[in-house]
Design a protein around this motif. Sequence first.
Motif, PDB file in Angstrom:
ATOM      1  N   LEU A  54      11.615 -29.143  75.622  1.00 23.07           N
ATOM      2  CA  LEU A  54      11.629 -29.902  74.378  1.00 23.07           C
ATOM      3  C   LEU A  54      10.227 -30.454  74.154  1.00 23.07           C
ATOM      4  CD1 LEU A  54      14.920 -31.855  75.096  1.00 23.07           C
ATOM      5  CD2 LEU A  54      14.680 -29.871  73.603  1.00 23.07           C
ATOM      6  N   GLU A  55       9.499 -29.848  73.245  1.00 25.87           N
ATOM      7  CA  GLU A  55       8.123 -30.256  72.947  1.00 25.87           C
ATOM      8  C   GLU A  55       7.283 -30.383  74.219  1.00 25.87           C
ATOM      9  OE1 GLU A  55       8.296 -32.561  68.754  1.00 25.87           O
ATOM     10  OE2 GLU A  55       8.691 -33.818  70.496  1.00 25.87           O
ATOM     11  N   SER A  66      17.715 -32.781  70.266  1.00 25.29           N
ATOM     12  CA  SER A  66      16.810 -33.920  70.337  1.00 25.29           C
ATOM     13  C   SER A  66      17.182 -34.755  71.555  1.00 25.29           C
ATOM     14  CB  SER A  66      16.938 -34.761  69.069  1.00 25.29           C
ATOM     15  OG  SER A  66      16.129 -35.907  69.153  1.00 25.29           O
ATOM     16  N   GLU A 121      11.931 -33.095  70.559  1.00 27.91           N
ATOM     17  CA  GLU A 121      12.736 -32.203  69.733  1.00 27.91           C
ATOM     18  C   GLU A 121      12.698 -30.787  70.287  1.00 27.91           C
ATOM     19  OE1 GLU A 121      14.415 -33.241  67.035  1.00 27.91           O
ATOM     20  OE2 GLU A 121      13.582 -35.269  66.983  1.00 27.91           O
ATOM     21  N   THR A 149      16.149 -38.497  73.406  1.00 30.54           N
ATOM     22  CA  THR A 149      15.401 -39.746  73.461  1.00 30.54           C
ATOM     23  C   THR A 149      15.575 -40.338  74.853  1.00 30.54           C
ATOM     24  OG1 THR A 149      15.716 -40.144  71.103  1.00 30.54           O
ATOM     25  CG2 THR A 149      15.095 -42.035  72.454  1.00 30.54           C
ATOM     26  N   ARG A 173      14.476 -27.824  66.258  1.00 30.03           N
ATOM     27  CA  ARG A 173      14.954 -29.178  65.965  1.00 30.03           C
ATOM     28  C   ARG A 173      16.481 -29.274  65.971  1.00 30.03           C
ATOM     29  NH1 ARG A 173      10.769 -32.441  65.091  1.00 30.03           N
ATOM     30  NH2 ARG A 173       8.869 -31.540  64.255  1.00 30.03           N
ATOM     31  N   THR A 183      10.824 -39.550  72.215  1.00 32.79           N
ATOM     32  CA  THR A 183      11.831 -38.632  71.698  1.00 32.79           C
ATOM     33  C   THR A 183      11.221 -37.239  71.640  1.00 32.79           C
ATOM     34  OG1 THR A 183      12.947 -40.326  70.394  1.00 32.79           O
ATOM     35  CG2 THR A 183      13.306 -38.040  69.722  1.00 32.79           C
TER      36      THR A 183
END
Length: 100
Positions: A89-90, A34, A27, A36, A31, A25
Amino acid sequence: MLLVERQTPKGLLVSVCDDGLLGETFEGVDRDVSLTVTEDFYGEGAESVDAESALESLARASVANLVGSDAVGVAIEAGYVEEGNVLELEGTRHAQFMRM
């Protein structure tokens, strides 16, 4: 990369993710987003493919969901996705496209 093709009433849906991302997942910076990488969507019935095979599927896709540097990079190089439309995302890249 892992690739899944699904025929839908609206055309071919292609899902591609980099190896090793299933179950992860990611983020967004704030945040507010998200993602997954689920087994159901990206892994069930998946085939391990190289860039050439992924591009063959993307060429036939009506809709595509891409996760990971390799998967998104292949789509950018082929002109399916513009770099400015890619989400980070990250540290993982995510993009979608729809052919209309």
